[in-house]
Design an enzyme around this catalytic site. Structure first.
Site, PDB file in Angstrom:
ATOM      1  CG  ASP A  71      -6.946   6.018 -10.247  1.00  0.00           C
ATOM      2  OD1 ASP A  71      -6.242   5.600  -9.029  1.00  0.00           O
ATOM      3  OD2 ASP A  71      -8.731   5.804 -10.478  1.00  0.00           O
ATOM      4  N   GLY A  93      -1.268   3.093  -5.984  1.00  0.00           N
ATOM      5  CA  GLY A  93      -1.234   2.551  -5.083  1.00  0.00           C
ATOM      6  C   GLY A  93      -1.470   0.923  -5.782  1.00  0.00           C
ATOM      7  CD1 TRP A  98       2.645  -0.376 -11.656  1.00  0.00           C
ATOM      8  CD2 TRP A  98       3.655   0.142  -9.917  1.00  0.00           C
ATOM      9  NE1 TRP A  98       3.876  -0.707 -12.565  1.00  0.00           N
ATOM     10  CE2 TRP A  98       4.497  -0.095 -10.834  1.00  0.00           C
ATOM     11  CE3 TRP A  98       4.052   0.574  -8.965  1.00  0.00           C
ATOM     12  CZ2 TRP A  98       5.808   0.067 -10.668  1.00  0.00           C
ATOM     13  CZ3 TRP A  98       5.811   1.023  -8.487  1.00  0.00           C
ATOM     14  CH2 TRP A  98       6.417  -0.066 -10.192  1.00  0.00           C
ATOM     15  NE  ARG A 157      -1.955   4.232  -0.796  1.00  0.00           N
ATOM     16  CZ  ARG A 157      -2.511   3.657  -1.892  1.00  0.00           C
ATOM     17  NH1 ARG A 157      -3.343   2.946  -2.107  1.00  0.00           N
ATOM     18  NH2 ARG A 157      -3.339   5.083  -2.755  1.00  0.00           N
ATOM     19  CG  HIS A 204       1.484   8.380  -4.189  1.00  0.00           C
ATOM     20  ND1 HIS A 204       0.508   7.872  -5.410  1.00  0.00           N
ATOM     21  CD2 HIS A 204       1.354   7.925  -3.309  1.00  0.00           C
ATOM     22  CE1 HIS A 204      -0.076   7.502  -4.788  1.00  0.00           C
ATOM     23  NE2 HIS A 204       0.498   7.226  -3.801  1.00  0.00           N
ATOM     24  CB  THR A 251     -10.275  19.316  -1.959  1.00  0.00           C
ATOM     25  OG1 THR A 251     -10.787  18.916  -2.961  1.00  0.00           O
ATOM     26  CG2 THR A 251      -9.849  20.718  -2.533  1.00  0.00           C
ATOM     27  CD  GLU A 252     -12.140  15.508  -2.769  1.00  0.00           C
ATOM     28  OE1 GLU A 252     -11.582  15.659  -3.457  1.00  0.00           O
ATOM     29  OE2 GLU A 252     -12.844  16.491  -2.137  1.00  0.00           O
ATOM     30  CG  ASN A 253      -6.043  13.196  -3.213  1.00  0.00           C
ATOM     31  OD1 ASN A 253      -5.157  13.402  -3.933  1.00  0.00           O
ATOM     32  ND2 ASN A 253      -6.723  11.801  -3.072  1.00  0.00           N
ATOM     33  NE  ARG A 304      -5.349   8.841  -1.155  1.00  0.00           N
ATOM     34  CZ  ARG A 304      -4.975   8.409  -2.347  1.00  0.00           C
ATOM     35  NH1 ARG A 304      -3.615   7.618  -2.868  1.00  0.00           N
ATOM     36  NH2 ARG A 304      -6.020   7.525  -2.855  1.00  0.00           N
ATOM     37  CB  SER A 346     -12.318  11.675  -8.643  1.00  0.00           C
ATOM     38  OG  SER A 346     -12.781   9.936  -9.069  1.00  0.00           O
TER      39      SER A 346
HETATM   40  C1  FPP Z   1      -3.996   8.074  -7.403  1.00  0.00           C
HETATM   41  O1  FPP Z   1      -3.871   6.947  -7.499  1.00  0.00           O
HETATM   42  C2  FPP Z   1      -3.111   8.913  -7.878  1.00  0.00           C
HETATM   43  C3  FPP Z   1      -2.847  10.228  -6.952  1.00  0.00           C
HETATM   44  C4  FPP Z   1      -3.521  10.151  -5.579  1.00  0.00           C
HETATM   45  C5  FPP Z   1      -1.425  10.598  -6.634  1.00  0.00           C
HETATM   46  C6  FPP Z   1      -0.754  11.058  -8.483  1.00  0.00           C
HETATM   47  C7  FPP Z   1       0.244  12.071  -7.925  1.00  0.00           C
HETATM   48  C8  FPP Z   1       1.268  11.735  -9.062  1.00  0.00           C
HETATM   49  C9  FPP Z   1       1.363  10.091 -10.146  1.00  0.00           C
HETATM   50  C10 FPP Z   1       2.803  11.766  -8.506  1.00  0.00           C
HETATM   51  C11 FPP Z   1       2.666  12.985  -9.414  1.00  0.00           C
HETATM   52  C12 FPP Z   1       4.183  13.748  -9.781  1.00  0.00           C
HETATM   53  C13 FPP Z   1       4.413  14.954 -10.269  1.00  0.00           C
HETATM   54  C14 FPP Z   1       5.691  15.534 -10.299  1.00  0.00           C
HETATM   55  C15 FPP Z   1       3.583  15.681 -10.777  1.00  0.00           C
HETATM   56  P1  FPP Z   1      -3.679   5.980  -5.909  1.00  0.00           P
HETATM   57  O2  FPP Z   1      -3.025   6.287  -5.525  1.00  0.00           O
HETATM   58  O3  FPP Z   1      -4.999   6.524  -5.448  1.00  0.00           O
HETATM   59  O4  FPP Z   1      -4.180   4.504  -6.571  1.00  0.00           O
HETATM   60  P2  FPP Z   1      -4.758   3.290  -5.855  1.00  0.00           P
HETATM   61  O5  FPP Z   1      -6.747   3.522  -6.455  1.00  0.00           O
HETATM   62  O6  FPP Z   1      -4.245   2.463  -7.249  1.00  0.00           O
HETATM   63  O7  FPP Z   1      -4.593   3.212  -4.680  1.00  0.00           O
END
Ligand code: FPP
Length: 239
Positions: free
Chosen positions: A27, A30, A32, A40, A44, A73-75, A78, A196
């Site tokens: 987590d 975004g 970062w 965003r 990732h 499943t919620e993503n 986005r 989550s």
């Molecule tokens: C949540 O952080 C993260 C995700 C929904 C995606 C996680 C996926 C990766 C790190 C890529 C993995 C890649 C491989 C190849 C396995 P967020 O984006 O919701 O962060 P935020 O809360 O700061 O907005």
């Protein structure tokens, strides 16, 4: 980057107890990116590189199973651009893995989550990665893609009903969900302190470790800190 090269690392501490199954919620990507004025998807991408480093480190430490929460499943809610960027990162990783299967060391790649909704192209790469590494006996790296803990349990119960069950036991459900072992430790960076919908069933007695570090900044030293803390926990499993 070689996916499974075992590196000698003088800095690697040793641990008296390791989790048999570690779950990691990646987590903070975004935030970062936002801090740096980047889209965003840049967060990732950096997060995917950290996944490579940390999954390899888990293997080098000798952790048997590690599950990374990559897409819930919620993503799907986005923006399409962000969903596409994530799917492209999964694809890149699997294409890279494919190059490396021959010298892939001994690790297994497995997936948990619903297949429906994932493109046939990605599904084919996922199937190939599972098949090509199925005979390996080292660390199993599970990627949770299109995964939801509630949905996993509901699907299991529906399968049992379809088989004619009118009442179910814990064992029935354990036998019908994805075959992932009981989770011992969950790591969640980025300051959030919630599950989550991750490994709801398997994490019933999991220890939690939280940190303010954002996933793209997560280092091996953060993993070691979590494992050091786990070593000290007194696990009583309700007894
Ligand atoms: C949540 O952080 C993260 C995700 C929904 C995606 C996680 C996926 C990766 C790190 C890529 C993995 C890649 C491989 C190849 C396995 P967020 O984006 O919701 O962060 P935020 O809360 O700061 O907005």
């Amino acid at each position: 980057m070689a996916l499974f090269t075992k590196k000698k690392d003088e800095e690697r501490p040793s641990f008296q107890v390791l989790p048999n199954h570690l779950g990691i919620i990646m987590d903070g990507n975004g935030r970062w990116a936002k801090k740096r004025g980047l889209p965003r998807k840049a967060g990732h991408k950096q997060g995917a590189d950290v996944f490579r480093t940390i999954s390899q480190e888990c293997a080098d430490l000798g952790i048997r199973y590690v599950t990374f929460y990559a897409f819930s499943t919620e993503n799907w809610k986005r923006p399409q651009e962000e969903v596409d960027a994530l799917m492209a990162l999964f694809k890149d990783y699997l294409l890279e893995a494919k190059q490396d299967f021959v010298k892939a060391g001994n690790n297994k790649i497995k997936f948990i989550g619903e297949r429906e909704g994932i493109s046939p192209e990605l599904l084919e790469l996922m199937d190939e990665a599972e098949a090509e590494t199925a005979g390996h006996t080292g660390t199993t790296v599970y990627l949770a893609i299109n995964y939801g803990g509630r949905q996993e349990i509901v699907s299991a119960v529906n399968r049992l009903i379809a088989e004619g069950k009118t009442a179910v036991t814990e064992q029935d459900i354990s036998d019908s969900i994805y075959t992932v072992p009981e989770c011992d430790l969950i790591i969640r960076p980025s300051g959030e302190q919630r599950l989550s919908n991750f490994l709801l069933w398997q994490a019933a007695y999991a220890e939690f470790w939280y940190s303010d570090v954002l996933w793209p900044d997560f280092k091996k030293s953060d993993l070691y800190a979590a494992l050091r803390e786990f070593e000290k926990r007194n696990r009583r499993f309700g007894g």
